[in-house]
Design a protein around this motif. Sequence first.
Motif, PDB file in Angstrom:
ATOM      1  N   VAL A  95     -14.960  33.892  12.031  1.00 15.99           N
ATOM      2  CA  VAL A  95     -14.624  32.462  11.902  1.00 15.99           C
ATOM      3  C   VAL A  95     -15.797  31.750  11.215  1.00 15.99           C
ATOM      4  O   VAL A  95     -16.943  31.893  11.649  1.00 15.99           O
ATOM      5  CB  VAL A  95     -14.363  31.846  13.302  1.00 15.99           C
ATOM      6  CG1 VAL A  95     -14.118  30.346  13.195  1.00 15.99           C
ATOM      7  CG2 VAL A  95     -13.183  32.536  13.970  1.00 15.99           C
ATOM      8  N   GLY A  96     -15.512  30.994  10.154  1.00 18.08           N
ATOM      9  CA  GLY A  96     -16.581  30.331   9.391  1.00 18.08           C
ATOM     10  C   GLY A  96     -17.436  31.380   8.703  1.00 18.08           C
ATOM     11  O   GLY A  96     -18.661  31.361   8.788  1.00 18.08           O
ATOM     12  N   CYS A  97     -16.787  32.287   7.988  1.00 17.21           N
ATOM     13  CA  CYS A  97     -17.455  33.507   7.478  1.00 17.21           C
ATOM     14  C   CYS A  97     -18.457  33.223   6.373  1.00 17.21           C
ATOM     15  O   CYS A  97     -19.358  34.032   6.140  1.00 17.21           O
ATOM     16  CB  CYS A  97     -16.408  34.495   6.982  1.00 17.21           C
ATOM     17  SG  CYS A  97     -15.424  33.839   5.615  1.00 17.21           S
ATOM     18  N   VAL A 118     -11.925  33.814   7.996  1.00 15.59           N
ATOM     19  CA  VAL A 118     -11.384  32.462   7.783  1.00 15.59           C
ATOM     20  C   VAL A 118     -12.527  31.481   7.560  1.00 15.59           C
ATOM     21  O   VAL A 118     -13.579  31.579   8.204  1.00 15.59           O
ATOM     22  CB  VAL A 118     -10.478  32.039   8.981  1.00 15.59           C
ATOM     23  CG1 VAL A 118     -11.210  32.035  10.292  1.00 15.59           C
ATOM     24  CG2 VAL A 118      -9.833  30.690   8.737  1.00 15.59           C
ATOM     25  N   ASP A 119     -12.314  30.568   6.613  1.00 14.43           N
ATOM     26  CA  ASP A 119     -13.315  29.521   6.344  1.00 14.43           C
ATOM     27  C   ASP A 119     -12.607  28.391   5.596  1.00 14.43           C
ATOM     28  O   ASP A 119     -11.743  28.656   4.743  1.00 14.43           O
ATOM     29  CB  ASP A 119     -14.452  30.083   5.477  1.00 14.43           C
ATOM     30  CG  ASP A 119     -15.690  29.201   5.498  1.00 14.43           C
ATOM     31  OD1 ASP A 119     -16.699  29.615   6.108  1.00 14.43           O
ATOM     32  OD2 ASP A 119     -15.642  28.083   4.930  1.00 14.43           O
ATOM     33  N   PRO A 120     -13.000  27.129   5.865  1.00 18.68           N
ATOM     34  CA  PRO A 120     -12.374  26.023   5.124  1.00 18.68           C
ATOM     35  C   PRO A 120     -12.677  26.093   3.626  1.00 18.68           C
ATOM     36  O   PRO A 120     -11.920  25.554   2.825  1.00 18.68           O
ATOM     37  CB  PRO A 120     -13.020  24.766   5.730  1.00 18.68           C
ATOM     38  CG  PRO A 120     -13.663  25.190   6.997  1.00 18.68           C
ATOM     39  CD  PRO A 120     -13.939  26.656   6.906  1.00 18.68           C
ATOM     40  N   LEU A 124     -13.208  28.470  -2.622  1.00 20.31           N
ATOM     41  CA  LEU A 124     -14.449  28.447  -3.400  1.00 20.31           C
ATOM     42  C   LEU A 124     -15.128  29.814  -3.341  1.00 20.31           C
ATOM     43  O   LEU A 124     -15.515  30.382  -4.369  1.00 20.31           O
ATOM     44  CB  LEU A 124     -15.390  27.368  -2.828  1.00 20.31           C
ATOM     45  CG  LEU A 124     -16.781  27.317  -3.446  1.00 20.31           C
ATOM     46  CD1 LEU A 124     -16.724  26.818  -4.889  1.00 20.31           C
ATOM     47  CD2 LEU A 124     -17.726  26.427  -2.621  1.00 20.31           C
ATOM     48  N   TYR A 125     -15.256  30.367  -2.137  1.00 25.52           N
ATOM     49  CA  TYR A 125     -15.981  31.637  -1.982  1.00 25.52           C
ATOM     50  C   TYR A 125     -15.306  32.768  -2.763  1.00 25.52           C
ATOM     51  O   TYR A 125     -15.980  33.629  -3.313  1.00 25.52           O
ATOM     52  CB  TYR A 125     -16.093  32.018  -0.498  1.00 25.52           C
ATOM     53  CG  TYR A 125     -16.820  31.008   0.365  1.00 25.52           C
ATOM     54  CD1 TYR A 125     -17.734  30.114  -0.186  1.00 25.52           C
ATOM     55  CD2 TYR A 125     -16.598  30.936   1.742  1.00 25.52           C
ATOM     56  CE1 TYR A 125     -18.395  29.177   0.600  1.00 25.52           C
ATOM     57  CE2 TYR A 125     -17.266  30.012   2.531  1.00 25.52           C
ATOM     58  CZ  TYR A 125     -18.153  29.130   1.955  1.00 25.52           C
ATOM     59  OH  TYR A 125     -18.808  28.217   2.741  1.00 25.52           O
ATOM     60  N   LEU A 126     -13.987  32.740  -2.818  1.00 25.62           N
ATOM     61  CA  LEU A 126     -13.286  33.818  -3.525  1.00 25.62           C
ATOM     62  C   LEU A 126     -13.466  33.714  -5.039  1.00 25.62           C
ATOM     63  O   LEU A 126     -13.188  34.657  -5.769  1.00 25.62           O
ATOM     64  CB  LEU A 126     -11.800  33.817  -3.158  1.00 25.62           C
ATOM     65  CG  LEU A 126     -11.505  34.200  -1.702  1.00 25.62           C
ATOM     66  CD1 LEU A 126     -10.012  34.148  -1.425  1.00 25.62           C
ATOM     67  CD2 LEU A 126     -12.063  35.569  -1.340  1.00 25.62           C
ATOM     68  N   LYS A 148      -9.568  26.221   9.434  1.00 22.93           N
ATOM     69  CA  LYS A 148     -10.622  25.716  10.311  1.00 22.93           C
ATOM     70  C   LYS A 148     -10.578  26.419  11.662  1.00 22.93           C
ATOM     71  O   LYS A 148      -9.492  26.768  12.147  1.00 22.93           O
ATOM     72  CB  LYS A 148     -10.428  24.211  10.536  1.00 22.93           C
ATOM     73  CG  LYS A 148     -10.626  23.395   9.282  1.00 22.93           C
ATOM     74  CD  LYS A 148     -10.245  21.939   9.480  1.00 22.93           C
ATOM     75  CE  LYS A 148     -11.196  21.209  10.382  1.00 22.93           C
ATOM     76  NZ  LYS A 148     -10.874  19.755  10.455  1.00 22.93           N
ATOM     77  N   GLY A 149     -11.756  26.557  12.264  1.00 15.85           N
ATOM     78  CA  GLY A 149     -11.847  27.175  13.585  1.00 15.85           C
ATOM     79  C   GLY A 149     -11.110  26.398  14.650  1.00 15.85           C
ATOM     80  O   GLY A 149     -10.691  26.952  15.671  1.00 15.85           O
ATOM     81  N   GLU A 150     -10.911  25.082  14.424  1.00 11.92           N
ATOM     82  CA  GLU A 150     -10.245  24.250  15.436  1.00 11.92           C
ATOM     83  C   GLU A 150      -8.763  24.571  15.535  1.00 11.92           C
ATOM     84  O   GLU A 150      -8.114  24.204  16.519  1.00 11.92           O
ATOM     85  CB  GLU A 150     -10.392  22.761  15.077  1.00 11.92           C
ATOM     86  CG  GLU A 150     -11.786  22.187  15.237  1.00 11.92           C
ATOM     87  CD  GLU A 150     -12.651  22.370  13.988  1.00 11.92           C
ATOM     88  OE1 GLU A 150     -12.296  23.187  13.109  1.00 11.92           O
ATOM     89  OE2 GLU A 150     -13.695  21.705  13.906  1.00 11.92           O
TER      90      GLU A 150
HETATM   91  C1  LIG Z   1     -24.030  28.110   7.293  1.00 10.20           C
HETATM   92  S1  LIG Z   1     -22.475  28.764   6.868  1.00 10.20           S
HETATM   93  C2  LIG Z   1     -22.544  30.313   7.718  1.00 10.20           C
HETATM   94  C3  LIG Z   1     -21.606  31.317   7.171  1.00 10.20           C
HETATM   95  C4  LIG Z   1     -21.542  32.647   7.920  1.00 10.20           C
HETATM   96  N1  LIG Z   1     -21.118  32.448   9.286  1.00 10.20           N
HETATM   97  C5  LIG Z   1     -22.836  33.393   7.859  1.00 10.20           C
HETATM   98  O1  LIG Z   1     -23.504  33.521   8.907  1.00 10.20           O
HETATM   99  O2  LIG Z   1     -23.185  33.879   6.797  1.00 10.20           O
HETATM  100  C6  LIG Z   1     -21.347  27.798   7.845  1.00 10.20           C
HETATM  101  C7  LIG Z   1     -19.897  28.004   7.472  1.00 10.20           C
HETATM  102  O3  LIG Z   1     -19.075  27.308   8.411  1.00 10.20           O
HETATM  103  C8  LIG Z   1     -17.948  26.844   7.713  1.00 10.20           C
HETATM  104  N2  LIG Z   1     -17.262  25.770   8.452  1.00 10.20           N
HETATM  105  C9  LIG Z   1     -17.435  24.442   8.399  1.00 10.20           C
HETATM  106  N3  LIG Z   1     -16.562  23.797   9.180  1.00 10.20           N
HETATM  107  C10 LIG Z   1     -15.800  24.742   9.764  1.00 10.20           C
HETATM  108  C11 LIG Z   1     -14.719  24.706  10.671  1.00 10.20           C
HETATM  109  N4  LIG Z   1     -14.242  23.556  11.151  1.00 10.20           N
HETATM  110  N5  LIG Z   1     -14.163  25.871  11.055  1.00 10.20           N
HETATM  111  C12 LIG Z   1     -14.634  27.046  10.583  1.00 10.20           C
HETATM  112  N6  LIG Z   1     -15.675  27.142   9.722  1.00 10.20           N
HETATM  113  C13 LIG Z   1     -16.249  26.008   9.311  1.00 10.20           C
HETATM  114  C14 LIG Z   1     -18.530  26.374   6.394  1.00 10.20           C
HETATM  115  O4  LIG Z   1     -17.538  26.186   5.399  1.00 10.20           O
HETATM  116  C15 LIG Z   1     -19.520  27.491   6.092  1.00 10.20           C
HETATM  117  O5  LIG Z   1     -18.913  28.499   5.344  1.00 10.20           O
END
Ligand SMILES: C[S@@+](CC[C@H](N)C(=O)[O-])C[C@H]1O[C@@H](n2cnc3c(N)ncnc32)[C@H](O)[C@@H]1O
Length: 264
Positions: A95-97, A118-120, A124-126, A148-150
């Motif tokens: 989650v938030g990869c 999954v990530d918002p 972009l990342y792809l 989103k994680g929510e």
């Molecule tokens: C600092 S990055 C860390 C990425 C990854 N977890 C890592 O350790 O390499 C934080 C990530 O959280 C994602 N993010 C932001 N809001 C989020 C949400 N509501 N649910 C899930 N991911 C979210 C961002 O888009 C971003 O890709």
Amino acid sequence: MLNTYSHGSVVSVDEQKWRDAQEFERAVWISGNQNNSFLRVVMKFVRALKKSPYYFFQLIKYRDFYAGDDWNFWWKDIFDNYKLLPNHFSKALEVGCGPYTNMRIISKLKKIDEIHCVDPLMDLYLSFKLNWLAVMARKGKVHTYTGKGEKLEFQDNTFDLVVCNNVLDHVEDANACLTEIHRVLQPGGYFVFGQDLSDERDLDKQREKAKGFFIGHPIKLHDQVLDRSLSGLYEEKMKKVLPREAGRNSRYHYGTYLFIGVKS
Ligand SMILES: C[S@@+](CC[C@H](N)C(=O)[O-])C[C@H]1O[C@@H](n2cnc3c(N)ncnc32)[C@H](O)[C@@H]1O
């Protein structure tokens, strides 16, 4: 409007604050990845060699011939090479990869039949060249979702592993994410969770000295808040709060929360 908790923690923010944070996040990743090339990958190895031979050999050992790393080897090390996890998973979710992911490393240590990320900002990342996530998605080896994680678009009890490192201070509602992660984990499934922590003093410093950082990290979490949110949900396999000096960014975080739990 902010929901504030003990020690200055901010557990949820309004949608606009989250969107502002994601604008900051998007700009960071674009500037770091828009010119990805093989030369950049080579430079990653050169920089690693300059930083520490240990890190350089980690990149070789894990055959990490991709652009970028966001402390993912650091998380591996402080989670003790994820040794507490079983060696095989059927269905894992990050989650938030982010663009680089922790799955990139964990999947070298453990056999995982299906990886889901999954990530918002997934679209972009792809679009980035030479990132593990984009390469694996193109090969059909990782399932990717913009979300989103929510509100995870998966059924209850779907995964036997969920990973969420360095994410919850970026979200709109940290507790909603933890509730969703628990929902999609199977009973007996593992939750790996790593999180920078902030207290009142850190918040003052962030606000005064690092405006962009403060906006980009709208959620501010204290370990007691996380203890409360996780309490009773998991059988704890690892629960540590690293002290300030052992963290990634000791200027702005008093500690680091490390948690591995099995869903009861
Ligand atoms: C600092 S990055 C860390 C990425 C990854 N977890 C890592 O350790 O390499 C934080 C990530 O959280 C994602 N993010 C932001 N809001 C989020 C949400 N509501 N649910 C899930 N991911 C979210 C961002 O888009 C971003 O890709």
